[in-house]
Design a protein around this motif. Sequence first.
Motif, short mmCIF file in Angstrom:
data_model
loop_
_atom_site.label_atom_id
_atom_site.label_comp_id
_atom_site.label_asym_id
_atom_site.label_seq_id
_atom_site.Cartn_x
_atom_site.Cartn_y
_atom_site.Cartn_z
N ILE A 105 0.67 -1.18 0.39
CA ILE A 105 0.22 0.66 -0.05
C ILE A 105 0.93 1.58 -0.39
O ILE A 105 0.95 2.33 -1.04
CB ILE A 105 -0.78 0.10 1.02
N LEU A 106 2.15 1.18 0.61
CA LEU A 106 2.64 2.85 0.57
C LEU A 106 3.17 2.43 -0.45
O LEU A 106 4.03 3.72 -0.69
CB LEU A 106 3.74 2.41 2.12
N LEU A 107 3.76 1.70 -1.00
CA LEU A 107 4.92 1.98 -2.38
C LEU A 107 3.86 1.95 -3.68
O LEU A 107 3.88 3.16 -4.10
CB LEU A 107 5.25 0.27 -2.63
N SER A 108 2.40 1.87 -3.42
CA SER A 108 1.42 2.53 -4.24
C SER A 108 1.09 3.93 -3.92
O SER A 108 1.16 4.08 -5.48
CB SER A 108 0.63 0.95 -4.02
N ARG B 200 5.29 5.85 -9.98
CA ARG B 200 5.31 4.67 -11.07
C ARG B 200 4.45 3.42 -11.47
O ARG B 200 4.06 3.29 -11.77
CB ARG B 200 7.19 3.94 -11.53
N LEU B 201 3.94 3.52 -9.58
CA LEU B 201 3.21 2.52 -9.38
C LEU B 201 1.57 3.18 -9.57
O LEU B 201 0.68 2.69 -9.22
CB LEU B 201 3.43 1.83 -7.99
N TYR C 258 -1.63 -1.76 -9.87
CA TYR C 258 -1.43 -0.95 -8.20
C TYR C 258 -2.58 -0.80 -7.62
O TYR C 258 -2.60 -1.20 -6.57
CB TYR C 258 0.11 -0.05 -8.47
N PHE C 259 -3.62 -0.78 -8.12
CA PHE C 259 -4.58 0.82 -7.40
C PHE C 259 -5.48 -0.30 -7.08
O PHE C 259 -5.80 -0.64 -5.74
CB PHE C 259 -5.42 1.26 -8.46
N PHE C 260 -5.75 -1.47 -8.08
CA PHE C 260 -6.61 -2.33 -7.36
C PHE C 260 -5.65 -3.71 -6.86
O PHE C 260 -5.74 -4.12 -5.33
CB PHE C 260 -6.62 -3.55 -8.56
N ASN D 24 8.13 -9.23 -9.71
CA ASN D 24 7.32 -7.97 -9.96
C ASN D 24 8.35 -7.28 -10.11
O ASN D 24 8.78 -6.89 -8.93
CB ASN D 24 6.21 -7.48 -9.08
N LYS D 25 8.77 -6.77 -11.39
CA LYS D 25 10.25 -6.42 -11.52
C LYS D 25 9.81 -4.14 -10.56
O LYS D 25 10.54 -3.58 -10.03
CB LYS D 25 10.22 -5.46 -12.68
N ASP D 26 9.02 -3.80 -11.18
CA ASP D 26 8.18 -2.17 -10.53
C ASP D 26 8.47 -2.66 -9.43
O ASP D 26 8.84 -1.28 -8.81
CB ASP D 26 7.10 -2.31 -10.99
N VAL D 27 7.51 -2.73 -8.45
CA VAL D 27 7.69 -3.68 -7.05
C VAL D 27 8.76 -3.40 -6.56
O VAL D 27 9.51 -2.31 -5.70
CB VAL D 27 6.46 -4.41 -6.58
#
Length: 313
Positions: free
Chosen positions: A47-50, A55-56, A61-63, A295-298
């Motif tokens: 949640i915090l990263l989103s 980029r998220l 990433y919302f879902f 997941n590379k983005d996370v």
Amino acid sequence: MMEKDNLSSSEGFILVGFSDRPHLELVLFVVVLIFYLVTLLGNMTIILLSVLDSRLHTPMYFFLANLSFLDMCFTTGSIPQMLYNLWGSDKTISYLGCATQLYFVLALGGVECVLLAVMAYDRYAAVCKPLHYMVIMHPRLCGKLASVAWFSGFGNSLIMAPQTLMLPRCGLRRVDHFLCEMPALIGMACVDTMSLEALAFVLAIFIILAPLILILISYGYIAQAVLRIKSAAGRKKAFNTCSAHLIVVSLFYGTIIYMYLQPANTYSKDQGKFLTLLYTIVTPSVNPLIYTLRNKDVKEAMKKVLGKGGAGI
């Protein structure tokens, strides 16, 4: 009979849990506590990263943040009471506490069923309609789809929870479970529950089976699109973006279908307890790991946020 039912309502219930195996309770207490802490940490991180990493700020990433918040609520609504009962000899829960637990377990479980279908549609749009993805999954639609998931789950529970609680139990207070869960409470009734089970099955078609069918259809189209990708790297990327979601769907739906789509008289209490452990403590704790490890983005967002934190210190 009415007097006994009123008495049981005022005194609450006794959650038997695993009290017939006391040597198992301490082990389970430690295991459940560890999984609960992992669930809170992992889902709070997502949640915090989103929120923190721009980029998220995408539909996926919302879902995923919605799913993480849901898992935190789901576990917090059931695990603290479970830990309390596992730790000591007191296995009681008040009538209000049992009613609240039943309502939120049903509601949040229903939300997750629909939300997983919404996430499957999001992956369909990303893989099958990549050039129009951001147009299709615009913020207003994402908000509406998330709202449908939350309202569906809570609406279903608003129907089933009161019906389950109003069943006559002829003074019976012992729930052969560690949660106030619908199958266990229906099994305690001293009247014919066929009409209630029929209602539960009809609602389950909309809350459980319909979302599952939508998930399977979405992934049927996704599989066709992936097979049409010529490059191996492209196929691998498309597979990776969907495989995590499929693992989560398999874990969650496998247990939910067994628990809620069978007659109460065929319900195995011991199997039910261990399957409930699976979807109340295991699935919510592994969801963040499944999504982040693949997941590379996370991973990059985590490095960025931790790097900033380190620089600030």
